[in-house]
Design a protein around this motif. Structure first.
Motif, PDB file in Angstrom:
ATOM      1  N   ASP A 125     -10.118   3.259  28.680  1.00  0.00           N
ATOM      2  CA  ASP A 125      -8.755   3.875  28.078  1.00  0.00           C
ATOM      3  C   ASP A 125      -7.844   4.007  29.133  1.00  0.00           C
ATOM      4  O   ASP A 125      -6.948   4.681  28.938  1.00  0.00           O
ATOM      5  N   CYS A 126      -8.129   3.692  30.320  1.00  0.00           N
ATOM      6  CA  CYS A 126      -7.394   3.908  31.441  1.00  0.00           C
ATOM      7  C   CYS A 126      -6.328   2.792  31.712  1.00  0.00           C
ATOM      8  O   CYS A 126      -6.545   1.766  31.263  1.00  0.00           O
ATOM      9  N   PRO A 127      -5.136   2.985  32.281  1.00  0.00           N
ATOM     10  CA  PRO A 127      -4.111   1.760  32.140  1.00  0.00           C
ATOM     11  C   PRO A 127      -4.952   0.714  33.196  1.00  0.00           C
ATOM     12  O   PRO A 127      -5.397   1.137  34.031  1.00  0.00           O
ATOM     13  N   THR A 128      -4.766  -0.357  32.762  1.00  0.00           N
ATOM     14  CA  THR A 128      -5.401  -1.495  33.542  1.00  0.00           C
ATOM     15  C   THR A 128      -4.303  -2.688  33.797  1.00  0.00           C
ATOM     16  O   THR A 128      -3.604  -2.990  32.791  1.00  0.00           O
ATOM     17  N   THR A 129      -4.262  -3.069  34.946  1.00  0.00           N
ATOM     18  CA  THR A 129      -3.144  -3.993  35.476  1.00  0.00           C
ATOM     19  C   THR A 129      -3.636  -5.586  34.631  1.00  0.00           C
ATOM     20  O   THR A 129      -4.830  -5.957  35.226  1.00  0.00           O
ATOM     21  N   LEU A 130      -2.992  -5.949  33.912  1.00  0.00           N
ATOM     22  CA  LEU A 130      -3.375  -7.272  33.344  1.00  0.00           C
ATOM     23  C   LEU A 130      -2.684  -8.373  34.134  1.00  0.00           C
ATOM     24  O   LEU A 130      -3.358  -9.429  34.619  1.00  0.00           O
ATOM     25  N   LEU A 131      -1.703  -8.105  34.715  1.00  0.00           N
ATOM     26  CA  LEU A 131      -0.744  -9.120  35.653  1.00  0.00           C
ATOM     27  C   LEU A 131       0.195  -8.525  36.479  1.00  0.00           C
ATOM     28  O   LEU A 131       0.651  -7.328  36.253  1.00  0.00           O
ATOM     29  N   PHE A 146       2.462  -9.839  39.981  1.00  0.00           N
ATOM     30  CA  PHE A 146       2.776 -10.767  41.148  1.00  0.00           C
ATOM     31  C   PHE A 146       4.350 -10.592  41.568  1.00  0.00           C
ATOM     32  O   PHE A 146       4.960  -9.989  41.017  1.00  0.00           O
ATOM     33  N   ILE A 147       4.529 -11.017  42.534  1.00  0.00           N
ATOM     34  CA  ILE A 147       5.996 -11.205  43.277  1.00  0.00           C
ATOM     35  C   ILE A 147       6.191 -12.817  43.469  1.00  0.00           C
ATOM     36  O   ILE A 147       5.658 -13.379  44.262  1.00  0.00           O
ATOM     37  N   HIS A 148       7.442 -13.262  43.010  1.00  0.00           N
ATOM     38  CA  HIS A 148       7.646 -14.503  43.061  1.00  0.00           C
ATOM     39  C   HIS A 148       9.195 -14.704  43.454  1.00  0.00           C
ATOM     40  O   HIS A 148      10.102 -14.111  42.612  1.00  0.00           O
ATOM     41  N   GLN A 149       9.491 -15.113  44.560  1.00  0.00           N
ATOM     42  CA  GLN A 149      11.033 -15.264  44.808  1.00  0.00           C
ATOM     43  C   GLN A 149      11.827 -13.811  44.803  1.00  0.00           C
ATOM     44  O   GLN A 149      12.604 -13.744  44.083  1.00  0.00           O
ATOM     45  N   ASP A 150      11.027 -12.920  45.512  1.00  0.00           N
ATOM     46  CA  ASP A 150      11.326 -11.459  45.274  1.00  0.00           C
ATOM     47  C   ASP A 150      11.772 -10.932  44.115  1.00  0.00           C
ATOM     48  O   ASP A 150      12.543  -9.823  43.883  1.00  0.00           O
ATOM     49  N   VAL A 151      11.211 -11.305  43.328  1.00  0.00           N
ATOM     50  CA  VAL A 151      11.189 -10.804  41.770  1.00  0.00           C
ATOM     51  C   VAL A 151       9.653 -10.279  41.408  1.00  0.00           C
ATOM     52  O   VAL A 151       8.850 -11.165  41.272  1.00  0.00           O
ATOM     53  N   GLU A 152       9.635  -8.836  41.084  1.00  0.00           N
ATOM     54  CA  GLU A 152       8.324  -8.467  40.782  1.00  0.00           C
ATOM     55  C   GLU A 152       7.978  -8.537  39.284  1.00  0.00           C
ATOM     56  O   GLU A 152       8.876  -8.226  38.500  1.00  0.00           O
ATOM     57  N   TYR A 153       6.850  -8.956  38.915  1.00  0.00           N
ATOM     58  CA  TYR A 153       6.440  -9.071  37.483  1.00  0.00           C
ATOM     59  C   TYR A 153       4.970  -8.197  37.404  1.00  0.00           C
ATOM     60  O   TYR A 153       4.193  -8.544  38.081  1.00  0.00           O
ATOM     61  N   LYS A 154       5.041  -7.241  36.457  1.00  0.00           N
ATOM     62  CA  LYS A 154       3.751  -6.406  36.287  1.00  0.00           C
ATOM     63  C   LYS A 154       3.696  -6.064  34.681  1.00  0.00           C
ATOM     64  O   LYS A 154       4.554  -5.658  34.035  1.00  0.00           O
ATOM     65  N   ILE A 155       2.286  -6.422  34.413  1.00  0.00           N
ATOM     66  CA  ILE A 155       2.124  -5.991  32.948  1.00  0.00           C
ATOM     67  C   ILE A 155       0.815  -5.123  32.824  1.00  0.00           C
ATOM     68  O   ILE A 155      -0.184  -5.534  33.244  1.00  0.00           O
ATOM     69  N   THR A 156       0.874  -3.797  32.573  1.00  0.00           N
ATOM     70  CA  THR A 156      -0.359  -3.106  32.259  1.00  0.00           C
ATOM     71  C   THR A 156      -0.558  -2.520  31.025  1.00  0.00           C
ATOM     72  O   THR A 156       0.535  -2.407  30.202  1.00  0.00           O
ATOM     73  N   THR A 157      -1.574  -2.662  30.604  1.00  0.00           N
ATOM     74  CA  THR A 157      -2.219  -2.151  29.144  1.00  0.00           C
ATOM     75  C   THR A 157      -2.997  -1.022  29.181  1.00  0.00           C
ATOM     76  O   THR A 157      -3.780  -0.589  30.164  1.00  0.00           O
ATOM     77  N   THR A 158      -2.796  -0.096  28.136  1.00  0.00           N
ATOM     78  CA  THR A 158      -3.918   0.802  27.634  1.00  0.00           C
ATOM     79  C   THR A 158      -4.281   0.942  26.494  1.00  0.00           C
ATOM     80  O   THR A 158      -3.675   0.695  25.475  1.00  0.00           O
TER      81      THR A 158
END
Length: 155
Positions: free
Chosen positions: A54-60, A62-74
């Motif tokens: 039940d802890c927050p978990t990073t699903l995804l 990455f950084i692509h062309q100076d754009v950060e993309y992050k998805i965490t799920t709980t």
């Protein structure tokens, strides 16, 4: 404070998905990453596994062309369903929780259109489509929680 084991799991999952997304971005084929309410995670190009926390978990992440993309799920540890998703795209934070969607701490209604993303109903699903990357996130609500969330690198 998170336990050392949890930190290792988060780091391991982040590295696993970083490798998968980098290869997905370098190919012209459609790649999909799933996570289900049962706790099953199916990476872009690897063997599915079960994760019960039940802890927050990073699903995804990455950084692509100076754009950060992050998805965490709980997850809700009792039901296994996802109770919270945080999607960060170019420092713009979208939170999906309790059946509601917030962008930068403000509740939004659908369809929602922004410079970087478009969020809209897609049949029985809700979809967030990035306008600066060829990535989309789609989820299905069961009550106020999510039983299926997936990321595609091309729609």
């Amino acid at each position: 404070m998170a336990s050392p084991d949890l930190a290792l799991v988060t780091v391991g999952l982040t590295l696993l998905f970083l490798g998968q997304i980098s290869s997905a971005l370098n190919q012209e084929t459609i790649k999909v990453c799933h996570t289900f309410g049962s706790g099953v995670v199916e990476p872009f190009q690897d063997t599915p596994f079960h994760l019960s926390t039940d802890c927050p978990t990073t699903l995804l992440h990455f950084i692509h062309q100076d754009v950060e993309y992050k998805i965490t799920t709980t997850r809700n540890i009792k039901t296994g369903l996802i109770k919270k998703v945080v999607i960060t795209l170019n420092n713009l934070r979208t939170v999906v929780t309790n059946g509601m969607i917030e962008v930068e701490d403000k509740s939004v209604s659908l369809p929602y259109d922004h410079l970087y993303k478009h969020i809209y109903p897609y049949g029985i699903y809700t979809q967030l489509k990035s306008k600066i990357m060829e990535l989309s996130v789609r989820w299905h609500f069961v009550g106020n929680e999510i039983d299926h969330l997936w990321v595609r690198d091309y729609w």
